[in-house]
Design a protein around this motif. Structure first.
Motif, PDB file in Angstrom:
ATOM      1  N   ASP A   1     -28.878  58.882  -6.110  1.00  0.00           N
ATOM      2  CA  ASP A   1     -28.348  60.081  -5.642  1.00  0.00           C
ATOM      3  C   ASP A   1     -28.009  60.899  -6.751  1.00  0.00           C
TER       4      ASP A   1
ATOM      5  N   MET B   1     -31.249  61.937  -8.821  1.00  0.00           N
ATOM      6  CA  MET B   1     -31.906  63.388  -7.980  1.00  0.00           C
ATOM      7  C   MET B   1     -31.321  64.445  -8.246  1.00  0.00           C
ATOM      8  N   MET B   2     -29.643  64.455  -8.281  1.00  0.00           N
ATOM      9  CA  MET B   2     -28.842  65.647  -8.472  1.00  0.00           C
ATOM     10  C   MET B   2     -28.923  66.132  -9.919  1.00  0.00           C
TER      11      MET B   2
ATOM     12  N   TRP C   1     -32.287  68.002 -10.158  1.00  0.00           N
ATOM     13  CA  TRP C   1     -32.143  69.159  -9.587  1.00  0.00           C
ATOM     14  C   TRP C   1     -31.307  70.136 -10.516  1.00  0.00           C
TER      15      TRP C   1
ATOM     16  N   ARG D   1     -33.240  71.484 -13.676  1.00  0.00           N
ATOM     17  CA  ARG D   1     -34.784  71.583 -13.189  1.00  0.00           C
ATOM     18  C   ARG D   1     -35.104  72.789 -14.132  1.00  0.00           C
TER      19      ARG D   1
ATOM     20  N   TYR E   1     -35.279  58.763  -1.470  1.00  0.00           N
ATOM     21  CA  TYR E   1     -35.011  60.123  -1.970  1.00  0.00           C
ATOM     22  C   TYR E   1     -36.460  60.909  -2.091  1.00  0.00           C
TER      23      TYR E   1
ATOM     24  N   PRO F   1     -38.531  62.410   0.090  1.00  0.00           N
ATOM     25  CA  PRO F   1     -38.691  63.893   0.525  1.00  0.00           C
ATOM     26  C   PRO F   1     -38.088  64.881  -0.541  1.00  0.00           C
ATOM     27  N   GLN F   2     -36.956  64.546  -1.182  1.00  0.00           N
ATOM     28  CA  GLN F   2     -36.449  65.610  -2.079  1.00  0.00           C
ATOM     29  C   GLN F   2     -37.313  65.538  -3.131  1.00  0.00           C
TER      30      GLN F   2
ATOM     31  N   HIS G   1     -40.312  67.605  -2.213  1.00  0.00           N
ATOM     32  CA  HIS G   1     -39.863  69.066  -2.106  1.00  0.00           C
ATOM     33  C   HIS G   1     -39.912  69.746  -3.586  1.00  0.00           C
ATOM     34  N   MET G   2     -39.430  68.930  -4.564  1.00  0.00           N
ATOM     35  CA  MET G   2     -39.403  69.371  -5.911  1.00  0.00           C
ATOM     36  C   MET G   2     -40.460  69.646  -6.689  1.00  0.00           C
TER      37      MET G   2
END
Length: 133
Positions: free
Chosen positions: A34, A37-38, A41, A44, A73, A75-76, A79-80
């Protein structure tokens, strides 16, 4: 102006906390996906950080807990890959996803379905609203 500076300071504190959560000694060998992934982002706009994080996760992708986190994760990540408008010389996130897809056909199929759905969603329509075939 003071509000903007305070907001920037709060973002830097948040990023610093994330980095410590991922790479700190309190993890006991665990990779908190988690937080990873943050971090991807939050940074980024910096391809070197995103590439480092992708390589870091790839190194541990063979571990079940890390792979489960990557899959959770997905889907995230997709999305990226789809929406991140980065003008990098390298397709860092795409390569990362392909490396993980080599580890699991299940992951590869899920990624394919998400990307196919995005292609269908963003396919242009004819002026009368009919799908463009």
């Amino acid at each position: 102006m003071a509000n903007v500076n305070e907001e920037i300071r709060q973002q830097e504190i948040f990023k610093s906390r994330l980095v410590n959560d991922v790479f700190g000694k309190d993890n006991k060998g665990r990779v908190p996906m988690d937080k990873v992934m943050m971090l991807i982002w939050q940074f980024r706009d910096d391809p070197s950080v995103v590439q480092f994080m992708a390589q870091f996760v790839t190194k541990y992708a063979g571990r079940r807990d890390v792979f489960d986190g990557i899959e959770f994760y997905l889907p995230q990540l997709a999305h990226m890959i789809i929406h991140l408008e980065a003008h990098w010389d390298d397709a860092i996130l795409e390569r990362f996803a392909l490396i993980i897809a080599q580890h699991s056909i299940h992951f590869a199929l899920q990624l394919n379905w998400i990307l196919q759905g995005a292609i269908e969603d963003y396919q242009p329509e004819l002026p009368n609203g009919e799908p463009n075939s």
